[in-house]
Write a protein that holds these residues in place. Structure first.
Motif, PDB file in Angstrom:
ATOM      1  N   GLU A 105     -35.930  49.410  21.080  1.00  0.00           N
ATOM      2  CA  GLU A 105     -35.686  49.413  19.672  1.00  0.00           C
ATOM      3  C   GLU A 105     -36.601  50.659  19.232  1.00  0.00           C
ATOM      4  O   GLU A 105     -37.748  50.794  19.565  1.00  0.00           O
ATOM      5  CB  GLU A 105     -36.192  48.241  18.958  1.00  0.00           C
ATOM      6  CG  GLU A 105     -35.346  46.861  19.409  1.00  0.00           C
ATOM      7  CD  GLU A 105     -35.816  45.713  18.539  1.00  0.00           C
ATOM      8  OE1 GLU A 105     -36.342  45.786  17.488  1.00  0.00           O
ATOM      9  OE2 GLU A 105     -35.511  44.730  19.040  1.00  0.00           O
ATOM     10  N   ARG A 139     -37.829  50.710  13.484  1.00  0.00           N
ATOM     11  CA  ARG A 139     -37.406  49.346  13.662  1.00  0.00           C
ATOM     12  C   ARG A 139     -38.843  48.491  13.978  1.00  0.00           C
ATOM     13  O   ARG A 139     -38.553  47.324  13.887  1.00  0.00           O
ATOM     14  CB  ARG A 139     -36.315  48.828  14.777  1.00  0.00           C
ATOM     15  CG  ARG A 139     -35.272  49.813  14.636  1.00  0.00           C
ATOM     16  CD  ARG A 139     -34.038  49.436  15.481  1.00  0.00           C
ATOM     17  NE  ARG A 139     -33.781  47.841  15.478  1.00  0.00           N
ATOM     18  CZ  ARG A 139     -32.543  47.560  14.694  1.00  0.00           C
ATOM     19  NH1 ARG A 139     -31.974  48.491  14.085  1.00  0.00           N
ATOM     20  NH2 ARG A 139     -32.251  46.363  14.484  1.00  0.00           N
ATOM     21  N   LYS A 163     -31.592  41.228   9.381  1.00  0.00           N
ATOM     22  CA  LYS A 163     -32.113  42.508   9.560  1.00  0.00           C
ATOM     23  C   LYS A 163     -31.485  43.136  10.812  1.00  0.00           C
ATOM     24  O   LYS A 163     -31.566  44.280  10.881  1.00  0.00           O
ATOM     25  CB  LYS A 163     -33.936  42.463   9.798  1.00  0.00           C
ATOM     26  CG  LYS A 163     -34.360  41.908   8.339  1.00  0.00           C
ATOM     27  CD  LYS A 163     -34.174  42.550   7.261  1.00  0.00           C
ATOM     28  CE  LYS A 163     -35.080  42.140   6.150  1.00  0.00           C
ATOM     29  NZ  LYS A 163     -34.974  42.792   4.936  1.00  0.00           N
ATOM     30  N   GLN A 164     -31.299  42.526  11.771  1.00  0.00           N
ATOM     31  CA  GLN A 164     -30.674  43.283  13.105  1.00  0.00           C
ATOM     32  C   GLN A 164     -30.030  42.197  13.641  1.00  0.00           C
ATOM     33  O   GLN A 164     -29.815  40.937  13.617  1.00  0.00           O
ATOM     34  CB  GLN A 164     -31.787  43.680  13.889  1.00  0.00           C
ATOM     35  CG  GLN A 164     -32.878  42.470  14.208  1.00  0.00           C
ATOM     36  CD  GLN A 164     -34.188  42.981  15.092  1.00  0.00           C
ATOM     37  OE1 GLN A 164     -33.588  43.489  16.301  1.00  0.00           O
ATOM     38  NE2 GLN A 164     -35.181  42.778  14.815  1.00  0.00           N
ATOM     39  N   TYR A 220     -25.392  37.881  13.309  1.00  0.00           N
ATOM     40  CA  TYR A 220     -25.896  38.911  12.530  1.00  0.00           C
ATOM     41  C   TYR A 220     -25.223  38.528  11.272  1.00  0.00           C
ATOM     42  O   TYR A 220     -24.114  38.292  10.943  1.00  0.00           O
ATOM     43  CB  TYR A 220     -24.951  40.324  13.082  1.00  0.00           C
ATOM     44  CG  TYR A 220     -25.542  41.427  12.220  1.00  0.00           C
ATOM     45  CD1 TYR A 220     -26.899  41.774  12.186  1.00  0.00           C
ATOM     46  CD2 TYR A 220     -24.376  42.199  11.852  1.00  0.00           C
ATOM     47  CE1 TYR A 220     -27.106  42.953  11.234  1.00  0.00           C
ATOM     48  CE2 TYR A 220     -25.010  43.321  11.054  1.00  0.00           C
ATOM     49  CZ  TYR A 220     -26.162  43.665  10.822  1.00  0.00           C
ATOM     50  OH  TYR A 220     -26.746  44.831  10.103  1.00  0.00           O
ATOM     51  N   ASN A 254     -25.078  47.040  12.204  1.00  0.00           N
ATOM     52  CA  ASN A 254     -25.669  47.886  11.311  1.00  0.00           C
ATOM     53  C   ASN A 254     -25.024  47.776  10.140  1.00  0.00           C
ATOM     54  O   ASN A 254     -23.770  47.882   9.735  1.00  0.00           O
ATOM     55  CB  ASN A 254     -25.396  49.543  11.836  1.00  0.00           C
ATOM     56  CG  ASN A 254     -25.757  50.578  10.743  1.00  0.00           C
ATOM     57  OD1 ASN A 254     -26.816  50.300  10.253  1.00  0.00           O
ATOM     58  ND2 ASN A 254     -24.882  51.365  10.559  1.00  0.00           N
ATOM     59  N   ASP A 292     -27.867  48.318  19.722  1.00  0.00           N
ATOM     60  CA  ASP A 292     -27.497  48.634  18.393  1.00  0.00           C
ATOM     61  C   ASP A 292     -27.106  50.135  18.239  1.00  0.00           C
ATOM     62  O   ASP A 292     -26.092  50.332  18.586  1.00  0.00           O
ATOM     63  CB  ASP A 292     -28.739  48.352  17.638  1.00  0.00           C
ATOM     64  CG  ASP A 292     -29.349  46.999  17.790  1.00  0.00           C
ATOM     65  OD1 ASP A 292     -28.237  46.174  17.626  1.00  0.00           O
ATOM     66  OD2 ASP A 292     -30.347  46.395  17.707  1.00  0.00           O
TER      67      ASP A 292
END
Length: 374
Positions: free
Chosen positions: A22, A26, A36-37, A156, A213, A258
């Motif tokens: 990451e 982040r 958040k992720q 997510y 995202n 990500d």
């Protein structure tokens, strides 16, 4: 034997989820907050204080928990005198059912289990929720219309996403085989299941979710039957729209996590990173020595050399490069028979050293033996 075969197949299915680090920006984001992720279903799952993992036993599979501070590794069960060999134990999953992955979010542990709810019935993929101590196990959702084992998925923005291959039946009704995956979404707010990409309609494309995202998820796609290019698209789950992001030859793709793709051309001793947000490419690492294989994992790079011993047998040696501190863990390559890496955690590594499990704090150079408690 079947359990181990499934594990091998899962590794092949999860090729897109071999992950890198990451990024620095982040660092202050909660690692356990799906708002958040994107949180992946994985075999080793970290919480604030320890690590959840699974172990194959004679009658099925059990969930275990290794405490970071004490180094004690126990079955995730609070029942006194429990033998952990039946479904009366909430840490137990029966034979022929498979824990395809776990994730930890906001104090809860989630399980993705592919199995049979009824003896002799069709296989389905179920998501269960339980408290962090193993209590209170409940079924969240059953993807019952998809009888093939899930390839992977995650959580997510309060939505579960799964990649599950469709079942293509023979015309004479004699049986069926798994085909290209569908991408499914289950919304925890509305309690509704939706198909994002239909494997029956796009039956020549392998599809996998590889991050998220804002209000979108990233999807990697490649030809289901032969090697070629890998295409990355972004799907907005509020508008239902797709955007094309990036295309690269499949053989150049080492990993994705990500927003970041990790690329290595086979003829180059370099690794590049491509940020899908900024659309910027930069060199991450280069090296001079010849190596047999390079793997980008969760927060580190693994270099593998091959040598012949005096008996003429092939010996594998490993060296690891941390992608957060940008340093090698050890100066020299280590023989596989002496040291094997199981998983990188936030600030420590889980190694098998001389046949025993250890947490290794590589910044302080401290080894803590993991004690298995039955």
């Amino acid at each position: 034997m079947v359990k181990y075969l499934v594990r091998i197949l899962c590794c092949l299915y999860m090729i897109f989820l071999l992950t890198g680090c990451e990024r620095q920006e982040r660092a202050e984001v909660s690692r356990f907050d799906d708002s958040k992720q994107y949180l992946y279903f994985e075999s080793f799952v970290e919480s604030e204080d320890g690590i959840y993992h699974t172990e194959v036993v004679d009658s099925g599979e059990i969930i275990k928990y290794a405490d970071r501070s004490s180094g004690k590794d126990t079955v995730l069960c609070s029942k006194i005198n429990c033998k952990h060999n039946s479904e009366k134990c909430q840490a137990f999953v029966k034979e022929n059912d498979f824990i395809m992955g776990m994730l930890y979010a906001k104090g809860k542990l989630y399980l993705l289990v592919s199995g049979y709810k009824n003896e002799g019935g069709p296989r389905s993929n179920c998501i269960y929720q339980m408290d962090k101590d193993g209590r209170g196990k409940v079924l969240i959702h059953d993807f019952k219309d998809y009888p093939v084992m899930a390839n992977g998925g995650g959580l997510y923005k309060n939505r579960f996403f799964l990649s599950i291959q469709v079942l293509e039946m023979e015309e004479d009704g004699s049986g069926g085989s798994s085909g290209a995956p569908s991408i499914l979404m289950y919304d925890l707010n509305t309690k509704k299941e939706a198909v994002i990409l239909d494997g029956y309609k796009e039956n020549d494309t392998f599809k996998q979710i590889v991050g998220g995202n804002h209000n979108s998820i990233y999807i990697a796609e490649r030809n289901f039957y032969e090697k070629g290019d890998c295409h990355f698209r972004e799907y907005d789950f509020l508008t239902g729209e797709f955007d094309d992001l990036y295309t690269t030859p499949e053989e150049n793709l080492q990993a994705i996590r990500d927003d970041t793709l990790y690329l290595q051309k086979k003829e180059e001793k370099k690794i590049y990173v491509y940020n899908m947000k900024t659309q910027m490419m930069e060199e991450l690492l280069s090296w001079e020595e010849d190596v047999a294989n390079i793997y980008i994992r969760y927060g580190y790079i693994e270099f593998v050399k091959e040598e012949k011993n005096v008996a003429g047998e092939t010996v594998y040696l490993h060296k690891w490069y941390d992608l957060e501190e940008f340093e090698y863990l050890f100066d020299e390559y280590r023989p596989e028979s002496e040291l094997t890496l199981k998983r990188k955690l936030t600030d420590i590594y889980w190694f098998v050293k001389d046949g025993k499990n250890y947490f290794y704090n590589w910044k302080e150079k401290v080894w803590t033996e993991i004690e298995e408690i039955s």
